[in-house]
Write a protein that holds these residues in place. Sequence first.
Motif, PDB file in Angstrom:
ATOM      1  N   ARG A 188       0.824  -1.195   0.000  1.00 51.98           N
ATOM      2  CA  ARG A 188       0.000   0.000   0.000  1.00 51.98           C
ATOM      3  C   ARG A 188       0.868   1.258   0.000  1.00 51.98           C
ATOM      4  O   ARG A 188       1.886   1.325   0.696  1.00 51.98           O
ATOM      5  CB  ARG A 188      -0.934   0.022   1.205  1.00 51.98           C
ATOM      6  N   ILE A 189       0.453   2.245  -0.785  1.00 49.98           N
ATOM      7  CA  ILE A 189       1.104   3.552  -0.797  1.00 49.98           C
ATOM      8  C   ILE A 189       0.049   4.600  -0.460  1.00 49.98           C
ATOM      9  O   ILE A 189      -1.149   4.375  -0.636  1.00 49.98           O
ATOM     10  CB  ILE A 189       1.773   3.856  -2.153  1.00 49.98           C
ATOM     11  N   TYR A 190       0.509   5.753  -0.001  1.00 48.85           N
ATOM     12  CA  TYR A 190      -0.423   6.757   0.508  1.00 48.85           C
ATOM     13  C   TYR A 190      -0.351   8.071  -0.265  1.00 48.85           C
ATOM     14  O   TYR A 190      -0.945   9.051   0.158  1.00 48.85           O
ATOM     15  CB  TYR A 190      -0.160   6.997   1.997  1.00 48.85           C
ATOM     16  N   GLY A 191       0.359   8.072  -1.358  1.00 49.23           N
ATOM     17  CA  GLY A 191       0.442   9.272  -2.164  1.00 49.23           C
ATOM     18  C   GLY A 191       0.935   8.947  -3.564  1.00 49.23           C
ATOM     19  O   GLY A 191       1.588   7.921  -3.797  1.00 49.23           O
ATOM     20  N   LEU A 192       0.624   9.835  -4.504  1.00 49.02           N
ATOM     21  CA  LEU A 192       1.029   9.663  -5.899  1.00 49.02           C
ATOM     22  C   LEU A 192       2.067  10.674  -6.337  1.00 49.02           C
ATOM     23  O   LEU A 192       2.478  10.668  -7.494  1.00 49.02           O
ATOM     24  CB  LEU A 192      -0.197   9.782  -6.815  1.00 49.02           C
ATOM     25  N   GLY A 193       2.486  11.550  -5.420  1.00 49.73           N
ATOM     26  CA  GLY A 193       3.422  12.590  -5.818  1.00 49.73           C
ATOM     27  C   GLY A 193       2.781  13.532  -6.821  1.00 49.73           C
ATOM     28  O   GLY A 193       1.673  14.016  -6.618  1.00 49.73           O
ATOM     29  N   ARG A 194       3.453  13.755  -7.928  1.00 48.26           N
ATOM     30  CA  ARG A 194       2.944  14.675  -8.948  1.00 48.26           C
ATOM     31  C   ARG A 194       1.977  14.005  -9.921  1.00 48.26           C
ATOM     32  O   ARG A 194       1.520  14.640 -10.870  1.00 48.26           O
ATOM     33  CB  ARG A 194       4.112  15.273  -9.728  1.00 48.26           C
ATOM     34  N   ARG A 195       1.654  12.760  -9.687  1.00 47.05           N
ATOM     35  CA  ARG A 195       0.802  12.029 -10.629  1.00 47.05           C
ATOM     36  C   ARG A 195      -0.668  12.092 -10.219  1.00 47.05           C
ATOM     37  O   ARG A 195      -1.012  12.391  -9.091  1.00 47.05           O
ATOM     38  CB  ARG A 195       1.270  10.583 -10.746  1.00 47.05           C
ATOM     39  N   MET A 196      -1.509  11.742 -11.166  1.00 52.94           N
ATOM     40  CA  MET A 196      -2.942  11.630 -10.921  1.00 52.94           C
ATOM     41  C   MET A 196      -3.449  10.429 -11.698  1.00 52.94           C
ATOM     42  O   MET A 196      -2.868  10.033 -12.717  1.00 52.94           O
ATOM     43  CB  MET A 196      -3.673  12.902 -11.347  1.00 52.94           C
ATOM     44  N   ILE A 197      -4.530   9.836 -11.202  1.00 52.65           N
ATOM     45  CA  ILE A 197      -5.082   8.618 -11.786  1.00 52.65           C
ATOM     46  C   ILE A 197      -6.520   8.867 -12.207  1.00 52.65           C
ATOM     47  O   ILE A 197      -7.299   9.486 -11.478  1.00 52.65           O
ATOM     48  CB  ILE A 197      -5.010   7.448 -10.786  1.00 52.65           C
ATOM     49  N   TYR A 198      -6.860   8.392 -13.393  1.00 58.31           N
ATOM     50  CA  TYR A 198      -8.237   8.384 -13.868  1.00 58.31           C
ATOM     51  C   TYR A 198      -8.677   6.930 -13.953  1.00 58.31           C
ATOM     52  O   TYR A 198      -7.998   6.114 -14.592  1.00 58.31           O
ATOM     53  CB  TYR A 198      -8.343   9.018 -15.253  1.00 58.31           C
ATOM     54  N   ILE A 199      -9.792   6.574 -13.309  1.00 56.16           N
ATOM     55  CA  ILE A 199     -10.251   5.195 -13.346  1.00 56.16           C
ATOM     56  C   ILE A 199     -11.710   5.126 -13.785  1.00 56.16           C
ATOM     57  O   ILE A 199     -12.503   6.025 -13.540  1.00 56.16           O
ATOM     58  CB  ILE A 199     -10.087   4.485 -11.987  1.00 56.16           C
ATOM     59  N   CYS A 200     -12.038   4.036 -14.474  1.00 50.64           N
ATOM     60  CA  CYS A 200     -13.418   3.670 -14.768  1.00 50.64           C
ATOM     61  C   CYS A 200     -13.392   2.198 -15.142  1.00 50.64           C
ATOM     62  O   CYS A 200     -12.345   1.556 -15.123  1.00 50.64           O
ATOM     63  CB  CYS A 200     -14.020   4.537 -15.872  1.00 50.64           C
ATOM     64  N   GLY A 201     -14.547   1.651 -15.477  1.00 56.12           N
ATOM     65  CA  GLY A 201     -14.614   0.232 -15.739  1.00 56.12           C
ATOM     66  C   GLY A 201     -13.992  -0.215 -17.044  1.00 56.12           C
ATOM     67  O   GLY A 201     -13.863  -1.413 -17.287  1.00 56.12           O
ATOM     68  N   VAL A 202     -13.597   0.725 -17.906  1.00 57.70           N
ATOM     69  CA  VAL A 202     -13.046   0.384 -19.209  1.00 57.70           C
ATOM     70  C   VAL A 202     -11.568   0.726 -19.301  1.00 57.70           C
ATOM     71  O   VAL A 202     -10.746  -0.090 -19.744  1.00 57.70           O
ATOM     72  CB  VAL A 202     -13.822   1.105 -20.330  1.00 57.70           C
ATOM     73  N   THR A 203     -11.200   1.927 -18.908  1.00 55.36           N
ATOM     74  CA  THR A 203      -9.815   2.363 -19.030  1.00 55.36           C
ATOM     75  C   THR A 203      -9.334   2.988 -17.733  1.00 55.36           C
ATOM     76  O   THR A 203     -10.114   3.542 -16.966  1.00 55.36           O
ATOM     77  CB  THR A 203      -9.658   3.406 -20.152  1.00 55.36           C
ATOM     78  N   CYS A 204      -8.036   2.878 -17.512  1.00 53.09           N
ATOM     79  CA  CYS A 204      -7.389   3.518 -16.370  1.00 53.09           C
ATOM     80  C   CYS A 204      -6.109   4.191 -16.862  1.00 53.09           C
ATOM     81  O   CYS A 204      -5.347   3.591 -17.623  1.00 53.09           O
ATOM     82  CB  CYS A 204      -7.045   2.502 -15.283  1.00 53.09           C
ATOM     83  N   LEU A 205      -5.883   5.409 -16.401  1.00 51.48           N
ATOM     84  CA  LEU A 205      -4.708   6.164 -16.807  1.00 51.48           C
ATOM     85  C   LEU A 205      -4.010   6.723 -15.585  1.00 51.48           C
ATOM     86  O   LEU A 205      -4.650   7.132 -14.626  1.00 51.48           O
ATOM     87  CB  LEU A 205      -5.089   7.327 -17.727  1.00 51.48           C
TER      88      LEU A 205
END
Length: 211
Positions: A125-142
């Motif tokens: 487990r990690i508690y931060g992404l730093g300068r990154r961001m995540i987009y999630i849905c049931g089809v694609t994740c970025l």
Amino acid sequence: MVVGLIATRTLGAFVHFVNWGPDWAGTYMDFDEAVPRSVSFPILFVDSYVLYVLEAEGRLDVYRIREEGDRFWEVVAEAPSGCPSEAQCFLVKCDEHRLLLVRVDEYGESVEVFKLSQTSQEWERIYGLGRRMIYICGVTCLCVEAETPELENKIYFPRLHSKNGKIVFYSLETCRYHTFDGRKAEEDSFGDFLGTKYILSPHAWIEPSWC
């Protein structure tokens, strides 16, 4: 390279190397009693010809592809411990050689991020992404690097706030859901998906490549 996946009583992968010949190479994995209900979020590491897929319960499988020799499936990592049956898991490629797993429970009350350890092959487990961001849905994740500090260290969902109609995101800094007011997060925050609307029509996140 084109990859097709079929999940029934066995999991099959059919790979066509476009420049290597006219045929498809097919391989099946027999899971015995642990037959996957479905697989999703295929992620290919081109330099090593390794294809990762996420099984419905959160287990990570890999299909190792070679131009010559064996092609085979194997289980890389089980789901993170304490995973409730109703939770959703999302597999994300971060950078060139790292995999992240986002786990969201049924009503969004818990959001956790894990990285795959390259040594132990377990989820940490990690508690931060730093300068990154995540987009999630049931089809694609970025997973992408944020253009501005206001966008970083957040997970974006295909959900809209019921009142203001703005997109909902989860901040790993506050551990709460927010919407944006201009470039700043709204002062009002919430702890689950109550008061949000899920986008039911077909949708997917798209990462543009500007020319």
